[in-house]
Enzyme design. Structure first.
Site, PDB file in Angstrom:
ATOM      1  N   GLY A 154      20.172 -42.471  -7.587  1.00 54.58           N
ATOM      2  CA  GLY A 154      20.761 -41.194  -7.981  1.00 54.58           C
ATOM      3  C   GLY A 154      21.715 -41.369  -9.143  1.00 54.58           C
ATOM      4  O   GLY A 154      22.050 -42.496  -9.533  1.00 54.58           O
ATOM      5  N   GLY A 156      25.151 -39.254 -11.566  1.00 55.73           N
ATOM      6  CA  GLY A 156      26.142 -38.201 -11.660  1.00 55.73           C
ATOM      7  C   GLY A 156      27.004 -38.018 -10.435  1.00 55.73           C
ATOM      8  O   GLY A 156      27.538 -36.929 -10.207  1.00 55.73           O
ATOM      9  N   SER A 157      27.144 -39.055  -9.607  1.00 54.99           N
ATOM     10  CA  SER A 157      27.918 -38.983  -8.359  1.00 54.99           C
ATOM     11  C   SER A 157      27.348 -37.961  -7.371  1.00 54.99           C
ATOM     12  O   SER A 157      28.047 -37.515  -6.460  1.00 54.99           O
ATOM     13  CB  SER A 157      29.395 -38.649  -8.645  1.00 54.99           C
ATOM     14  OG  SER A 157      30.019 -39.695  -9.343  1.00 54.99           O
ATOM     15  N   GLY A 159      25.782 -36.685  -4.253  1.00 55.41           N
ATOM     16  CA  GLY A 159      25.655 -37.235  -2.905  1.00 55.41           C
ATOM     17  C   GLY A 159      26.613 -38.367  -2.608  1.00 55.41           C
ATOM     18  O   GLY A 159      26.520 -38.993  -1.541  1.00 55.41           O
ATOM     19  N   ARG A 279      21.156 -47.446 -19.271  1.00 52.00           N
ATOM     20  CA  ARG A 279      20.862 -46.410 -20.265  1.00 52.00           C
ATOM     21  C   ARG A 279      22.182 -45.965 -20.864  1.00 52.00           C
ATOM     22  O   ARG A 279      23.260 -46.376 -20.421  1.00 52.00           O
ATOM     23  CB  ARG A 279      20.179 -45.208 -19.595  1.00 52.00           C
ATOM     24  CG  ARG A 279      21.040 -44.648 -18.469  1.00 52.00           C
ATOM     25  CD  ARG A 279      20.448 -43.488 -17.741  1.00 52.00           C
ATOM     26  NE  ARG A 279      21.225 -43.198 -16.541  1.00 52.00           N
ATOM     27  CZ  ARG A 279      22.344 -42.496 -16.507  1.00 52.00           C
ATOM     28  NH1 ARG A 279      22.822 -41.997 -17.633  1.00 52.00           N
ATOM     29  NH2 ARG A 279      22.978 -42.282 -15.377  1.00 52.00           N
TER      30      ARG A 279
END
Length: 427
Positions: A154, A156-157, A159, A279
Site C-alpha cells: 500500500g 500514502g499511509s 490503512g 519510485r
C-alpha cells in the site's frame, strides 16, 4: 521524423509534473489508464489518453506496439507504485531504459522488503506478518504495545495506524479485515514496533542522496504529514548516518536505478528504516527538493527514462519548507480561496489546491486528507518560516459538516410538512 512519445501508466499525485516536464523536453506525453475519465486534468491539459487494462501486461504490450506505428516511443514510466514494476517490464520488452521489475516488486511488498533489509543488517523495527485477528494479537503481544498496523502492500499511509491499546488494536484489525479496507490482493497485515523519534526522508536518484527532509505529522493515531523541511536540520554525523543507511537499503533491495525514497526515524539506537519507496514519491517532495537545491527530480528522472544524461548538480542552497493543508473536519467544502494571493508572496515556491468547492470530504487518516500545500524557500530557516506562515494565513476555506442523523430526520420532516402545506393550499 516521428514524434517522440513519452508513455505514462496511470495517474499519481505528481503525474502532472511529469506531463509538463515531458513537454518541456520536447516529448509528447500519452497516458495509458484503465479509466482515463477519472483524471480531470487529462482533458483540461489536452493530454492524449488511451483506455487499456494496466494490470494486463499483454494488453499494454499490444497497445504500445500499436503506438509505435505512429510514434517513436522515447520512454515508458509511471509515478504510480502499483504499476511501476509493470512499466519496468514494458521497458524490458521494448529494450528501453527502466528499473528492474523484480526488485520493484520485492520492495513494494513491505514484508519482503523488511526481510531483505533485516538480512542485510539494515536497522528496521521489530515486525511480524499477520493474516487474521489471532495473528495480529500474537504479534502485538510479542513485540509489545504500541505497535503500528499497516497493509503489507500500500501507499500514502492508507490503512496505517498506531495502536496504543488493545482496544485500538482490535478496532483497527476489524477495520482492515472487516471489509472496510480495499485490498488489491489477499489480506496481509504488517505488525511493527513503533519506532519513536524524529522522522526523515532521503530523496535519492541513482546512488546519490539529493536531499534529506525532516517531517512531522498531525495527531496520532494517524500518520498524516503536516510540515516538511529540506534540508533537514542535521549535524554532519547525523546526515552521514542517514545517507549511509539509505544507500545500504539500495544494495539490500537491488535498487539504484532512478529515484528512491527512504523513510526513517532517528531513534535511541540511531536511524531506523521505516519504509523504502522504489519510485519518486508524490505530494510535496519533488517541489520541496527543487526549492531547496534546484534539482528537478521529475525532469532528471524523465531524462534517465529516455536514455539521456541527467544533471544532478545543485543550483543553489536554500532552506525550503512545506505546509500541508489538511481538512479539519468532515463535510462539504463550501469554498476555498487565497491560493493566488499566497503564490504572490515573495519567497513562495509553490501553492497547490487539490480539491474544488462542493467536494464531499470524509477524512481517512491518510494522505487523502490533504487538500493542498504551500512551499516557501529562503536562505534562512527563520525567514522561510515567516514567508510560509504569511502565505498559509492568506488561504482560507469553509467546510459545512454533514448533517447528523437527527438533523437529517428533522430536515426530511420539514420538507414533508412544507409539501403538505403546499398540497393543502391547492385543494
Amino acid at each position: 521524423m516521428a514524434t517522440r512519445a513519452f508513455i505514462l501508466l496511470e495517474d499519481a499525485s505528481n503525474m502532472l509534473l511529469y506531463v509538463k516536464a515531458a513537454r518541456r523536453l520536447g516529448l509528447h506525453p500519452i497516458t495509458l489508464s484503465a479509466d482515463p475519465a477519472q483524471y480531470d486534468y487529462l482533458a483540461a491539459e489536452g493530454i492524449e489518453a488511451i483506455r487499456v487494462d494496466t494490470d494486463n501486461l499483454d494488453a499494454l504490450i499490444q497497445e504500445c506496439s500499436r503506438l509505435r506505428a505512429t510514434y517513436d516511443i522515447a520512454g515508458i514510466t509511471s509515478a504510480q507504485e502499483s504499476v511501476y514494476a509493470t512499466a519496468g517490464k514494458l521497458c524490458q520488452y521494448f529494450d528501453l531504459p527502466g528499473p528492474n521489475p523484480a526488485s520493484i516488486e520485492r520492495c513494494c511488498d513491505k514484508f519482503t522488503q523488511r526481510q531483505l533489509l533485516a538480512e542485510a543488517g539494515v536497522p528496521v523495527p521489530a515486525y511480524r506478518l499477520a493474516a487474521n485477528t489471532t495473528d495480529v494479537e500474537r504479534a502485538a503481544a510479542e513485540i509489545g504495545l504500541p505497535v503500528v498496523l499497516k497493509p503489507a502492500v500500500g501507499i500514502g499511509s492508507i490503512g496505517v495506524r498506531l495502536c496504543r491499546s488493545l482496544d485500538e488494536l482490535a478496532e483497527h484489525t476489524t477495520y482492515l479485515l472487516g471489509g472496510q479496507h480495499i485490498w488489491r490482493s489477499s489480506p496481509r497485515i504488517l505488525v511493527e514496533e513503533f519506532a519513536q523519534g524524529p522522522f526523515y526522508g532521503a530523496d535519492i536518484m541513482g546512488n546519490e542522496v539529493i536531499g534529506i527532509e525532516a517531517g512531522d505529522f498531525g495527531p496520532p493515531p494517524h500518520f498524516v504529514f503536516r510540515h516538511l523541511t529540506c534540508p533537514a536540520p542535521l549535524t554532519g554525523d547525523e546526515h552521514r548516518g542517514i545517507a549511509d543507511v539509505s544507500l545500504s537499503c539500495l544494495r539490500a533491495l537491488g535498487l539504484g536505478w532512478g529515484p528512491t525514497t527512504v523513510e526513517l526515524r532517528w531513534t535511541k539506537r540511531g536511524p531506523v528504516v521505516i519504509e523504502v519507496n522504489p519510485r519518486l514519491t508524490g505530494g510535496t517532495s519533488p517541489r520541496l527538493v527543487q526549492a531547496a537545491c534546484g534539482v528537478d527530480l521529475v525532469t532528471e528522472h524523465i531524462k534517465l527514462v529516455i536514455g539521456e544524461e541527467w544533471d544532478l548538480r545543485r543550483r543553489h542552497s536554500q532552506i525550503a519548507a512545506a505546509q500541508c493543508l489538511n481538512a479539519d473536519r468532515d463535510g462539504i467544502l463550501d469554498w476555498i480561496d487565497g491560493d493566488s494571493r499566497a503564490a504572490a508572496v515573495p519567497g513562495v515556491a509553490d501553492v497547490k489546491l487539490y480539491i474544488k468547492p462542493k467536494t464531499p470530504i470524509v477524512r481517512k487518516g491518510d494522505s487523502r486528507d490533504r487538500i493542498g500545500h504551500v512551499i516557501a524557500a529562503s536562505p534562512s530557516s527563520a525567514r522561510t518560516a515567516a514567508i510560509l506562515q504569511r502565505a498559509v494565513d492568506l488561504i482560507s476555506w469553509s467546510i459545512t459538516p454533514f448533517p447528523t442523523p437527527g438533523e437529517q430526520e428533522q430536515s426530511a420532516a420539514s420538507r414533508f410538512a412544507a409539501l403538505a402545506q403546499v398540497a393543502r393550499g391547492k385543494t
